[in-house]
Design a protein around this motif. Structure first.
Motif, PDB file in Angstrom:
ATOM      1  N   PHE A 100     -13.180  -0.364   8.436  1.00 24.30           N
ATOM      2  CA  PHE A 100     -12.004   0.505   8.324  1.00 24.30           C
ATOM      3  C   PHE A 100     -11.565   0.543   6.864  1.00 24.30           C
ATOM      4  O   PHE A 100     -11.950  -0.322   6.069  1.00 24.30           O
ATOM      5  N   PRO A 101     -10.804   1.581   6.475  1.00 20.83           N
ATOM      6  CA  PRO A 101     -10.420   1.713   5.058  1.00 20.83           C
ATOM      7  C   PRO A 101      -9.645   0.502   4.533  1.00 20.83           C
ATOM      8  O   PRO A 101      -8.713   0.029   5.174  1.00 20.83           O
ATOM      9  N   ILE A 102     -10.076   0.029   3.376  1.00 18.22           N
ATOM     10  CA  ILE A 102      -9.412  -1.089   2.701  1.00 18.22           C
ATOM     11  C   ILE A 102      -8.879  -0.578   1.364  1.00 18.22           C
ATOM     12  O   ILE A 102      -9.623   0.001   0.568  1.00 18.22           O
ATOM     13  N   ASP A 126       0.154   4.696  -3.046  1.00 19.96           N
ATOM     14  CA  ASP A 126      -0.910   5.333  -3.824  1.00 19.96           C
ATOM     15  C   ASP A 126      -1.764   4.198  -4.377  1.00 19.96           C
ATOM     16  O   ASP A 126      -1.451   3.630  -5.419  1.00 19.96           O
ATOM     17  N   LEU A 127      -2.809   3.862  -3.627  1.00 22.77           N
ATOM     18  CA  LEU A 127      -3.621   2.700  -3.971  1.00 22.77           C
ATOM     19  C   LEU A 127      -5.095   3.070  -4.032  1.00 22.77           C
ATOM     20  O   LEU A 127      -5.558   3.969  -3.328  1.00 22.77           O
ATOM     21  N   LEU A 128      -5.824   2.316  -4.827  1.00 24.73           N
ATOM     22  CA  LEU A 128      -7.255   2.504  -4.947  1.00 24.73           C
ATOM     23  C   LEU A 128      -7.959   1.827  -3.768  1.00 24.73           C
ATOM     24  O   LEU A 128      -7.654   0.686  -3.424  1.00 24.73           O
ATOM     25  N   GLY A 129      -8.887   2.561  -3.160  1.00 25.75           N
ATOM     26  CA  GLY A 129      -9.646   2.005  -2.045  1.00 25.75           C
ATOM     27  C   GLY A 129     -10.909   1.323  -2.524  1.00 25.75           C
ATOM     28  O   GLY A 129     -11.332   1.486  -3.676  1.00 25.75           O
ATOM     29  N   LEU A 130     -11.530   0.562  -1.627  1.00 23.59           N
ATOM     30  CA  LEU A 130     -12.807  -0.056  -1.971  1.00 23.59           C
ATOM     31  C   LEU A 130     -13.877   0.998  -2.234  1.00 23.59           C
ATOM     32  O   LEU A 130     -14.880   0.715  -2.867  1.00 23.59           O
ATOM     33  N   ASP A 131     -13.629   2.221  -1.747  1.00 30.17           N
ATOM     34  CA  ASP A 131     -14.559   3.321  -1.990  1.00 30.17           C
ATOM     35  C   ASP A 131     -14.415   3.898  -3.403  1.00 30.17           C
ATOM     36  O   ASP A 131     -15.105   4.848  -3.757  1.00 30.17           O
ATOM     37  N   ILE A 179      -5.695   0.848   8.491  1.00 30.23           N
ATOM     38  CA  ILE A 179      -5.816   0.683   7.045  1.00 30.23           C
ATOM     39  C   ILE A 179      -5.459  -0.761   6.699  1.00 30.23           C
ATOM     40  O   ILE A 179      -4.390  -1.238   7.067  1.00 30.23           O
ATOM     41  N   GLY A 180      -6.345  -1.417   5.996  1.00 27.81           N
ATOM     42  CA  GLY A 180      -6.069  -2.763   5.522  1.00 27.81           C
ATOM     43  C   GLY A 180      -5.655  -2.703   4.063  1.00 27.81           C
ATOM     44  O   GLY A 180      -6.343  -2.087   3.247  1.00 27.81           O
ATOM     45  N   ILE A 181      -4.526  -3.309   3.742  1.00 32.92           N
ATOM     46  CA  ILE A 181      -4.082  -3.372   2.349  1.00 32.92           C
ATOM     47  C   ILE A 181      -4.219  -4.807   1.879  1.00 32.92           C
ATOM     48  O   ILE A 181      -3.479  -5.692   2.338  1.00 32.92           O
ATOM     49  N   ASN A 182      -5.188  -5.031   1.012  1.00 38.82           N
ATOM     50  CA  ASN A 182      -5.376  -6.367   0.466  1.00 38.82           C
ATOM     51  C   ASN A 182      -4.324  -6.623  -0.604  1.00 38.82           C
ATOM     52  O   ASN A 182      -4.068  -5.771  -1.446  1.00 38.82           O
ATOM     53  N   VAL A 183      -3.751  -7.798  -0.560  1.00 38.76           N
ATOM     54  CA  VAL A 183      -2.656  -8.138  -1.461  1.00 38.76           C
ATOM     55  C   VAL A 183      -3.153  -9.026  -2.594  1.00 38.76           C
ATOM     56  O   VAL A 183      -3.489 -10.198  -2.385  1.00 38.76           O
ATOM     57  N   GLY A 184      -3.270  -8.435  -3.772  1.00 41.35           N
ATOM     58  CA  GLY A 184      -3.422  -9.195  -4.998  1.00 41.35           C
ATOM     59  C   GLY A 184      -4.763  -9.807  -5.326  1.00 41.35           C
ATOM     60  O   GLY A 184      -4.847 -10.594  -6.265  1.00 41.35           O
ATOM     61  N   GLU A 185      -5.818  -9.484  -4.601  1.00 44.22           N
ATOM     62  CA  GLU A 185      -7.106 -10.097  -4.911  1.00 44.22           C
ATOM     63  C   GLU A 185      -7.982  -9.109  -5.688  1.00 44.22           C
ATOM     64  O   GLU A 185      -7.770  -7.913  -5.652  1.00 44.22           O
ATOM     65  N   ASP A 186      -9.002  -9.641  -6.341  1.00 47.64           N
ATOM     66  CA  ASP A 186      -9.876  -8.761  -7.119  1.00 47.64           C
ATOM     67  C   ASP A 186     -10.899  -8.076  -6.206  1.00 47.64           C
ATOM     68  O   ASP A 186     -11.162  -8.513  -5.085  1.00 47.64           O
ATOM     69  N   HIS A 241      -5.929   6.533  -2.616  1.00 50.12           N
ATOM     70  CA  HIS A 241      -5.508   6.966  -1.279  1.00 50.12           C
ATOM     71  C   HIS A 241      -3.985   6.905  -1.170  1.00 50.12           C
ATOM     72  O   HIS A 241      -3.355   6.016  -1.740  1.00 50.12           O
ATOM     73  N   THR A 242      -3.441   7.865  -0.409  1.00 48.20           N
ATOM     74  CA  THR A 242      -2.014   7.880  -0.087  1.00 48.20           C
ATOM     75  C   THR A 242      -1.867   7.992   1.424  1.00 48.20           C
ATOM     76  O   THR A 242      -2.828   8.358   2.121  1.00 48.20           O
ATOM     77  N   LEU A 243      -0.683   7.702   1.920  1.00 45.49           N
ATOM     78  CA  LEU A 243      -0.450   7.858   3.364  1.00 45.49           C
ATOM     79  C   LEU A 243      -0.441   9.332   3.756  1.00 45.49           C
ATOM     80  O   LEU A 243      -0.757   9.676   4.897  1.00 45.49           O
ATOM     81  N   ASP A 244      -0.096  10.211   2.817  1.00 41.95           N
ATOM     82  CA  ASP A 244      -0.039  11.646   3.118  1.00 41.95           C
ATOM     83  C   ASP A 244      -1.384  12.195   3.591  1.00 41.95           C
ATOM     84  O   ASP A 244      -1.426  13.141   4.360  1.00 41.95           O
TER      85      ASP A 244
END
Length: 173
Positions: free
Chosen positions: A120-122, A45-50, A98-105, A54-57
């Motif tokens: 693609f969704p980040i 359950d992560l916030l997208g750049l949009d 889906i790209g999951i950015n790790v730890g950056e602002d 977003h969730t995988l569900d």
């Protein structure tokens, strides 16, 4: 007085044996907690750049290429064009990258996404919750998740265009 100690000593010995047995059993038979090939993909359950959560569900029924990356990671940067090309090729065939950015602002990630021209969704894993639930150690790491939500393959390291195409092809067959 000596007779009263014996039951206490027996209880303490029993507890030591019980705890020791549990520790040994957990290390021998217990899993590491990391998802493995064939296991269900952990939820996210992560916030997208949009700006939307977003969730995988929400991608249920689609094949998912879940890529963990960072803009400071050279192999991650090198594989971005291949991920974008595969996203464009497969997005109309129920495959999502889906790209999951790790730890950056957010500003750093937005600038990077514009620079390498990916759409693609980040998702942003600023608290590293997804990193912990997926047991990510080196970047990049990519999970290929089938339409049933099971992990089909885990790739650690940089992917090229052909490897991505092969893995995605297996997901949609």
């Amino acid at each position: 007085m000596g007779k009263a100690r014996k039951p206490i000593q027996i209880v303490i010995l029993f507890l030591i044996v019980l705890v020791g047995g549990y520790a040994i059993g957990s290390s021998v038979f217990g899993g590491s907690g990391k998802p493995e090939e064939g296991s269900k993909a952990p939820s996210i359950d992560l916030l997208g750049l949009d700006g939307v959560g977003h969730t995988l569900d929400e991608y249920k029924g689609k094949a998912i290429v879940l890529n963990f990356w960072g803009s400071w990671c050279t192999p991650c940067v090198k594989e971005m064009p291949a991920l974008q090309a595969q996203w464009e090729k497969w997005k109309d065939k129920d495959v999502v990258v889906i790209g999951i950015n790790v730890g950056e602002d957010q500003m750093t990630v937005e600038n990077f996404v514009k620079q390498v021209d990916i759409d693609f969704p980040i998702l942003m894993d600023t608290g590293r919750d997804a990193v912990r639930s997926y047991g990510i150690s080196p970047l990049p790491t990519t999970f290929f998740i089938n339409a049933k939500g099971k992990i089909d393959n885990i790739h650690i390291g940089q992917l090229d265009l052909d490897s991505l195409d092969d893995q995605i092809g297996k997901l949609v067959d």
